[in-house]
Design an enzyme around this catalytic site. Structure first.
Site, PDB file in Angstrom:
ATOM      1  N   ASP A  19      34.366  39.289  55.310  1.00  0.00           N
ATOM      2  CA  ASP A  19      33.237  38.669  56.026  1.00  0.00           C
ATOM      3  C   ASP A  19      31.908  38.670  55.267  1.00  0.00           C
ATOM      4  O   ASP A  19      30.860  38.951  55.865  1.00  0.00           O
ATOM      5  CB  ASP A  19      33.038  39.372  57.384  1.00  0.00           C
ATOM      6  CG  ASP A  19      34.225  39.226  58.316  1.00  0.00           C
ATOM      7  OD1 ASP A  19      35.249  38.677  57.891  1.00  0.00           O
ATOM      8  OD2 ASP A  19      34.124  39.672  59.483  1.00  0.00           O
ATOM      9  N   ASP A  57      34.931  35.490  59.436  1.00  0.00           N
ATOM     10  CA  ASP A  57      34.712  35.478  60.884  1.00  0.00           C
ATOM     11  C   ASP A  57      34.439  34.020  61.270  1.00  0.00           C
ATOM     12  O   ASP A  57      33.617  33.345  60.634  1.00  0.00           O
ATOM     13  CB  ASP A  57      33.502  36.376  61.183  1.00  0.00           C
ATOM     14  CG  ASP A  57      33.569  37.066  62.529  1.00  0.00           C
ATOM     15  OD1 ASP A  57      34.663  37.529  62.921  1.00  0.00           O
ATOM     16  OD2 ASP A  57      32.513  37.165  63.196  1.00  0.00           O
ATOM     17  N   HIS A  59      34.224  31.780  64.708  1.00  0.00           N
ATOM     18  CA  HIS A  59      34.278  31.686  66.163  1.00  0.00           C
ATOM     19  C   HIS A  59      33.974  30.278  66.669  1.00  0.00           C
ATOM     20  O   HIS A  59      33.093  29.601  66.126  1.00  0.00           O
ATOM     21  CB  HIS A  59      33.228  32.615  66.794  1.00  0.00           C
ATOM     22  CG  HIS A  59      33.387  34.057  66.460  1.00  0.00           C
ATOM     23  ND1 HIS A  59      34.526  34.775  66.747  1.00  0.00           N
ATOM     24  CD2 HIS A  59      32.534  34.944  65.883  1.00  0.00           C
ATOM     25  CE1 HIS A  59      34.355  36.035  66.355  1.00  0.00           C
ATOM     26  NE2 HIS A  59      33.171  36.168  65.818  1.00  0.00           N
ATOM     27  N   HIS A  63      31.914  31.679  72.254  1.00  0.00           N
ATOM     28  CA  HIS A  63      32.897  32.759  72.128  1.00  0.00           C
ATOM     29  C   HIS A  63      32.556  33.928  73.051  1.00  0.00           C
ATOM     30  O   HIS A  63      31.390  34.234  73.285  1.00  0.00           O
ATOM     31  CB  HIS A  63      32.959  33.254  70.670  1.00  0.00           C
ATOM     32  CG  HIS A  63      34.091  34.169  70.395  1.00  0.00           C
ATOM     33  ND1 HIS A  63      33.923  35.531  70.249  1.00  0.00           N
ATOM     34  CD2 HIS A  63      35.420  33.930  70.273  1.00  0.00           C
ATOM     35  CE1 HIS A  63      35.116  36.086  70.027  1.00  0.00           C
ATOM     36  NE2 HIS A  63      36.031  35.130  70.031  1.00  0.00           N
ATOM     37  N   HIS A  92      27.140  33.950  66.293  1.00  0.00           N
ATOM     38  CA  HIS A  92      27.260  34.081  64.834  1.00  0.00           C
ATOM     39  C   HIS A  92      28.564  33.440  64.356  1.00  0.00           C
ATOM     40  O   HIS A  92      29.524  33.331  65.118  1.00  0.00           O
ATOM     41  CB  HIS A  92      27.238  35.568  64.420  1.00  0.00           C
ATOM     42  CG  HIS A  92      28.424  36.325  64.928  1.00  0.00           C
ATOM     43  ND1 HIS A  92      28.482  36.843  66.211  1.00  0.00           N
ATOM     44  CD2 HIS A  92      29.605  36.642  64.352  1.00  0.00           C
ATOM     45  CE1 HIS A  92      29.647  37.428  66.384  1.00  0.00           C
ATOM     46  NE2 HIS A  92      30.366  37.319  65.282  1.00  0.00           N
ATOM     47  N   LYS A 117      39.417  34.424  61.386  1.00  0.00           N
ATOM     48  CA  LYS A 117      39.709  35.249  62.569  1.00  0.00           C
ATOM     49  C   LYS A 117      38.616  35.079  63.602  1.00  0.00           C
ATOM     50  O   LYS A 117      37.494  34.717  63.259  1.00  0.00           O
ATOM     51  CB  LYS A 117      39.820  36.711  62.151  1.00  0.00           C
ATOM     52  CG  LYS A 117      38.546  37.223  61.535  1.00  0.00           C
ATOM     53  CD  LYS A 117      38.716  38.608  60.965  1.00  0.00           C
ATOM     54  CE  LYS A 117      37.433  39.113  60.329  1.00  0.00           C
ATOM     55  NZ  LYS A 117      36.298  39.235  61.271  1.00  0.00           N
ATOM     56  N   CYS A 162      34.134  45.220  61.046  1.00  0.00           N
ATOM     57  CA  CYS A 162      35.287  44.477  60.512  1.00  0.00           C
ATOM     58  C   CYS A 162      35.985  45.189  59.355  1.00  0.00           C
ATOM     59  O   CYS A 162      37.211  45.117  59.236  1.00  0.00           O
ATOM     60  CB  CYS A 162      34.860  43.068  60.142  1.00  0.00           C
ATOM     61  SG  CYS A 162      34.451  42.105  61.631  1.00  0.00           S
TER      62      CYS A 162
END
Ligand code: VGL
Ligand code: ZN
Length: 217
Positions: A19, A57, A59, A63, A92, A117, A162
């Site tokens: 990330d 990351d 989303h 989310h 984010h 993810k 993470c």
């Protein structure tokens, strides 16, 4: 490189770069303090690995991990969800946004796999292996096993979220797991760093410094 440096280029070792995205570096929506400082070091470490995997990351808007999805809640509040407690974050790493892109200094042309993810609107995913329900797999463990990888080194952001969850799940999947501490930065919200370090230690994650990989110790 001195003789005592770890042979990171052996085919049974992989570097997991977690990330390193605009939103987690200074100026981003969920900035990790000094998150940008690790970028040159991560590039240097990665140059010694033949297997490199990046996590991103990623989303959808709205989310469930976003405070803005829960009226009356603020970032860093904690709520209970069906899969357990969830820290609420500023919006984010929204799919396709500038904040979700890798930091411009990240220079990893030999990355073989990018694991995205956090795409399920109803479940967060800190780890590159499993969503926060601890069950839904990203496929990463199977990928690494098919490539006969036995040892993973984890670097990136954020150490207490993470990176930690990825390292814990790597242990659960039976990989020898090292976290390169000076190639990580933490959010450190309300004891999160100390808790994460303790959990990783208990799980058998080994903490090292980059000089043990780079051979200038
Ligand atoms: C992360 C909070 C929310 C991380 C991702 O990369 O550590 N933290 N989403
Ligand atoms: Zn996230």
């Amino acid at each position: 490189m001195s003789n005592d440096a770890v042979k990171t280029d052996s085919p049974d070792r992989a570097l997991l770069v977690i990330d390193i995205q605009n939103d987690f570096t200074p100026g981003g929506a969920l900035e990790v303090p000094r998150g940008d400082e690790i970028v040159p070091l991560v590039n240097q470490i990665a140059a010694g690995f033949s297997n490199v995997v990046q996590a991103q990351d990623w989303h959808p808007a709205g989310h469930i991990s976003f405070a803005s999805s829960h009226p009356g809640k603020e970032p860093y509040d904690i709520i209970e969800l069906p899969y357990g407690p969830q820290v609420l974050w500023p919006d984010h790493c929204i799919q396709g946004s500038h904040g979700a892109e890798f930091h411009p200094g990240v220079d990893l042309p030999h990355t073989q796999l990018i694991v995205r993810k956090g795409g399920n609107p109803l479940v967060d995913s800190y780890s590159a292996f499993y969503e926060a329900d601890q069950q839904t797999t990203t496929g990463l463990a199977g990928y690494l096993r098919e490539k006969a990888i036995e040892t993973v080194y984890v670097v990136g952001l954020a150490l207490d979220f993470c990176v930690a969850w990825t390292a814990l799940h790597a242990r659960r999947e039976g990989f020898a797991t090292y976290v390169v501490l000076d190639a990580c930065r933490a959010i450190d919200n309300d004891g999160s760093l100390e808790n994460a370090m303790n959990e990783m230690r208990r799980a058998g994650v080994v903490f090292i410094e980059s000089r043990q990989l780079l051979g200038d110790a």
